[in-house]
Design a protein around this motif. Structure first.
Motif, mmCIF file in Angstrom:
data_model
loop_
_atom_site.group_PDB
_atom_site.id
_atom_site.type_symbol
_atom_site.label_atom_id
_atom_site.label_comp_id
_atom_site.label_asym_id
_atom_site.label_seq_id
_atom_site.Cartn_x
_atom_site.Cartn_y
_atom_site.Cartn_z
ATOM 1 N N ALA A 20 -29.099 -6.439 -26.949
ATOM 2 C CA ALA A 20 -28.518 -7.760 -26.659
ATOM 3 C C ALA A 20 -27.689 -8.260 -27.835
ATOM 4 O O ALA A 20 -26.566 -8.756 -27.661
ATOM 5 C CB ALA A 20 -29.629 -8.749 -26.326
ATOM 6 N N ASP A 28 -20.457 -1.724 -26.443
ATOM 7 C CA ASP A 28 -20.370 -1.821 -24.985
ATOM 8 C C ASP A 28 -21.306 -0.903 -24.213
ATOM 9 O O ASP A 28 -21.436 -1.036 -23.001
ATOM 10 C CB ASP A 28 -18.927 -1.673 -24.498
ATOM 11 N N PHE A 30 -25.105 1.803 -24.509
ATOM 12 C CA PHE A 30 -26.292 2.103 -25.300
ATOM 13 C C PHE A 30 -27.122 3.216 -24.660
ATOM 14 O O PHE A 30 -27.111 3.369 -23.436
ATOM 15 C CB PHE A 30 -27.185 0.848 -25.400
ATOM 16 N N GLN B 12 -27.192 2.264 -20.879
ATOM 17 C CA GLN B 12 -26.963 0.839 -20.647
ATOM 18 C C GLN B 12 -25.483 0.590 -20.875
ATOM 19 O O GLN B 12 -24.942 0.941 -21.921
ATOM 20 C CB GLN B 12 -27.793 0.001 -21.614
ATOM 21 N N VAL B 13 -24.838 0.010 -19.896
ATOM 22 C CA VAL B 13 -23.380 -0.149 -19.938
ATOM 23 C C VAL B 13 -23.029 -1.579 -19.526
ATOM 24 O O VAL B 13 -23.671 -2.147 -18.643
ATOM 25 C CB VAL B 13 -22.702 0.845 -18.959
ATOM 26 N N LYS B 14 -21.998 -2.131 -20.128
ATOM 27 C CA LYS B 14 -21.580 -3.477 -19.728
ATOM 28 C C LYS B 14 -20.942 -3.431 -18.344
ATOM 29 O O LYS B 14 -20.129 -2.563 -18.047
ATOM 30 C CB LYS B 14 -20.593 -4.050 -20.750
ATOM 31 N N ASN B 19 -16.196 3.283 -19.113
ATOM 32 C CA ASN B 19 -15.004 4.111 -19.345
ATOM 33 C C ASN B 19 -15.476 5.465 -19.864
ATOM 34 O O ASN B 19 -16.639 5.616 -20.237
ATOM 35 C CB ASN B 19 -14.029 3.396 -20.295
ATOM 36 N N LYS B 40 -15.455 4.643 -11.760
ATOM 37 C CA LYS B 40 -14.893 3.852 -10.664
ATOM 38 C C LYS B 40 -16.015 3.212 -9.848
ATOM 39 O O LYS B 40 -15.962 2.033 -9.524
ATOM 40 C CB LYS B 40 -14.030 4.767 -9.778
ATOM 41 N N GLN B 41 -17.034 3.991 -9.536
ATOM 42 C CA GLN B 41 -18.150 3.479 -8.734
ATOM 43 C C GLN B 41 -18.951 2.422 -9.479
ATOM 44 O O GLN B 41 -19.288 1.381 -8.937
ATOM 45 C CB GLN B 41 -19.105 4.621 -8.358
ATOM 46 N N ALA B 44 -17.085 -0.898 -9.808
ATOM 47 C CA ALA B 44 -17.003 -1.647 -8.555
ATOM 48 C C ALA B 44 -18.362 -2.263 -8.224
ATOM 49 O O ALA B 44 -18.449 -3.424 -7.826
ATOM 50 C CB ALA B 44 -16.529 -0.745 -7.416
ATOM 51 N N ARG B 45 -19.426 -1.500 -8.442
ATOM 52 C CA ARG B 45 -20.745 -2.024 -8.086
ATOM 53 C C ARG B 45 -21.231 -3.100 -9.040
ATOM 54 O O ARG B 45 -22.126 -3.865 -8.707
ATOM 55 C CB ARG B 45 -21.753 -0.880 -7.998
ATOM 56 N N GLN B 47 -19.123 -5.369 -10.471
ATOM 57 C CA GLN B 47 -17.986 -6.284 -10.667
ATOM 58 C C GLN B 47 -18.393 -7.759 -10.708
ATOM 59 O O GLN B 47 -17.639 -8.570 -11.215
ATOM 60 C CB GLN B 47 -16.934 -6.059 -9.578
ATOM 61 N N ASP B 48 -19.564 -8.079 -10.194
ATOM 62 C CA ASP B 48 -20.013 -9.469 -10.269
ATOM 63 C C ASP B 48 -20.860 -9.735 -11.511
ATOM 64 O O ASP B 48 -21.345 -10.834 -11.708
ATOM 65 C CB ASP B 48 -20.803 -9.846 -9.005
ATOM 66 N N MET B 50 -19.714 -8.794 -14.734
ATOM 67 C CA MET B 50 -18.778 -8.395 -15.783
ATOM 68 C C MET B 50 -19.328 -8.730 -17.175
ATOM 69 O O MET B 50 -19.712 -9.862 -17.436
ATOM 70 C CB MET B 50 -17.443 -9.137 -15.606
ATOM 71 N N VAL B 53 -24.885 -6.505 -20.043
ATOM 72 C CA VAL B 53 -25.422 -5.166 -20.270
ATOM 73 C C VAL B 53 -26.342 -4.799 -19.108
ATOM 74 O O VAL B 53 -27.256 -5.543 -18.779
ATOM 75 C CB VAL B 53 -26.204 -5.097 -21.601
ATOM 76 N N PRO B 74 -31.347 -6.608 -19.453
ATOM 77 C CA PRO B 74 -32.548 -6.831 -20.274
ATOM 78 C C PRO B 74 -32.763 -8.331 -20.500
ATOM 79 O O PRO B 74 -31.800 -9.091 -20.634
ATOM 80 C CB PRO B 74 -32.220 -6.139 -21.595
ATOM 81 N N ASN B 77 -30.826 -10.014 -23.314
ATOM 82 C CA ASN B 77 -29.431 -10.393 -23.065
ATOM 83 C C ASN B 77 -29.349 -11.736 -22.347
ATOM 84 O O ASN B 77 -28.537 -12.594 -22.682
ATOM 85 C CB ASN B 77 -28.735 -9.337 -22.198
#
Lengths: 278, 147
Positions: A20, A28, A30, B12-14, B19, B40-41, B44-45, B47-48, B50, B53, B74, B77
């Protein structure tokens, strides 16, 4: 873009907290391993001082923490998949293949050769497939076209093969712009397609009869009004990269921009919509 | 016939920001999976969500196909976000002395419930409050079960 990998020794109980905190300073993504947190940040956003500040704040609770960073050069991480994948057939009319495919191409109206090098647009994804299918239905003969977020350049190449006299293509990723340039060459349409790295903001103010954009819902909602400024009256906009469920929202923005829905294609939950500027 | 699972990748990805760079690139690429398809998937999944994490568990199969499940962000966050709203973005460095309300703890607990081994919202709230304490975020007011 090159990345830094930060390797931080931390007990699992604190890993989420560091995720966090690091996410707040540009990291971006982890990976949590046993007692080690790997965190990744684009090179131009790495700030070691900010990392030390966070660690210093938690050390009274966690005990001494150690970290190391290493720089990860950009490379084609997708090379393994790209070594061997099946070619794509769009409506029995377009064959999209890689350089390594040796096959009988008779029966197809168009043949596109793409060596993707970690860029998007090989025809495998539903959205690319539907964009190409839409392009089969649009008259592009002698017209000009703009490809927004061009990836491998596949849609720009298709426009050229369909007879477009000029195609401008761009992608925000330097890596993709370079790859699109290579693919344009492979398909011998370099006299028609111009590729550059950039965004719609840096696109010269010109008018196009066809605008193609396979991106995602959020960017389309924001940028469709801008794409319209690049369209000639009666021109065609084809967009994809969103789900069927997101179509009403896309359509609202399109309506407000003076576009009229012509047709929609759907495939496995994804959608691609074709509009006309009234 | 069911596809054969070859393995799992946990990252874990934002949200909306996947990318092909590390760790996604090397983690999936080394397994022969199509990274561009995943990005891409995933984008899109998510996208709400943004910029949030999001833990993602990717299952990959012997035929190089994959699917994935996106978990809730988490608690740490969500707590930082909640504390920031209260402090205002003008003081990002003061978040260590931030505080959240029990209502905010409840909201976070409700978001986290699907991924927690808690049977009651109260138990989930206690877990979230514990994380807040570890982060130096104070919870203002009296816990609902003490009122």
């Amino acid at each position: 873009m090159n990345y830094y990998e930060l390797k931080l020794s931390v007990s699992p109980g604190f890993a989420d907290i560091f995720v966090a905190e690091l996410a707040e300073i540009g990291f971006d993504s982890f990976v949590e391993e046993d007692d080690v947190l790997l965190a990744y940040v684009p090179e131009d956003q790495y700030n070691e001082e900010a990392v030390r500040e966070i660690i210093g704040r938690y050390e009274p609770l966690t005990g001494p923490l150690t970290f190391e960073t290493s720089r990860m050069e950009k490379q084609n991480w997708n090379a393994e998949w790209e070594k061997n994948y099946p070619p794509i057939d769009v409506e029995g009319q377009v064959l999209v293949r890689a350089g390594f495919h040796e096959m009988d191409t008779s029966g197809f109206t168009h043949e596109i050769v793409i060596n993707p090098k970690m860029s998007f647009g090989t025809g495998h994804h539903e959205t690319t497939w539907m964009m190409l299918a839409h392009q089969l239905e649009i008259d592009q003969e002698g017209k000009s076209a703009l490809d927004v977020g061009s990836g491998t350049g596949i849609l720009a190449i298709m426009a050229a093969l369909r007879g477009a006299k000029f195609v401008s293509a761009f992608d925000i990723e330097e890596w993709a712009a370079e790859n699109a340039g290579e693919n344009v060459g492979l398909n011998r349409v370099e006299n028609i397609v111009r590729v550059r790295q950039g965004t719609i903001e840096t696109e010269p103010a010109e008018k196009y009869e066809v605008v193609l954009a396979n991106i995602n819902r959020n960017i389309l909602l924001r940028e469709i009004p801008t794409y319209v400024q690049y369209l000639t009256p009666g021109g065609t906009l084809v967009v994809s990269g969103f789900y069927e469920g997101d179509l009403p929202e896309i359509q609202d923005v399109a309506d407000a921009s003076g576009l009229e829905l012509v047709s929609v294609k759907t495939r496995n939950g994804w959608a691609a919509a074709r509009f006309r500027l009234v | 016939m069911a596809k054969q699972i070859t393995g799992y990748v946990k990252l874990q990805v934002k949200g909306g920001q996947a990318n092909p760079s590390p760790p996604i690139g090397p983690a999936l690429g080394s397994k022969g999976l199509n990274i561009m398809e995943f990005c891409k998937q995933f984008n899109a999944r998510s996208q709400d969500k943004m910029g949030q994490v999001l833990p993602v568990l990717i299952t990959y199969y012997s035929d190089k196909s994959f699917d994935f499940v996106i978990k809730t962000p988490p608690a740490a966050n969500l707590l930082l976000e909640a504390a920031k709203v209260k402090l205002g973005s003008a003081q990002p460095n003061l978040k260590k002395v931030g505080s959240v309300s029990w209502d905010q703890i409840r909201t976070i607990a409700e978001i986290k419930m699907p991924d927690l081994n808690c049977f009651t919202i109260e138990a989930a709230m206690k877990m979230v409050a514990g994380t807040a304490r570890s982060m130096g975020i104070t919870v203002s007011g009296t816990a609902p079960w003490q009122a």
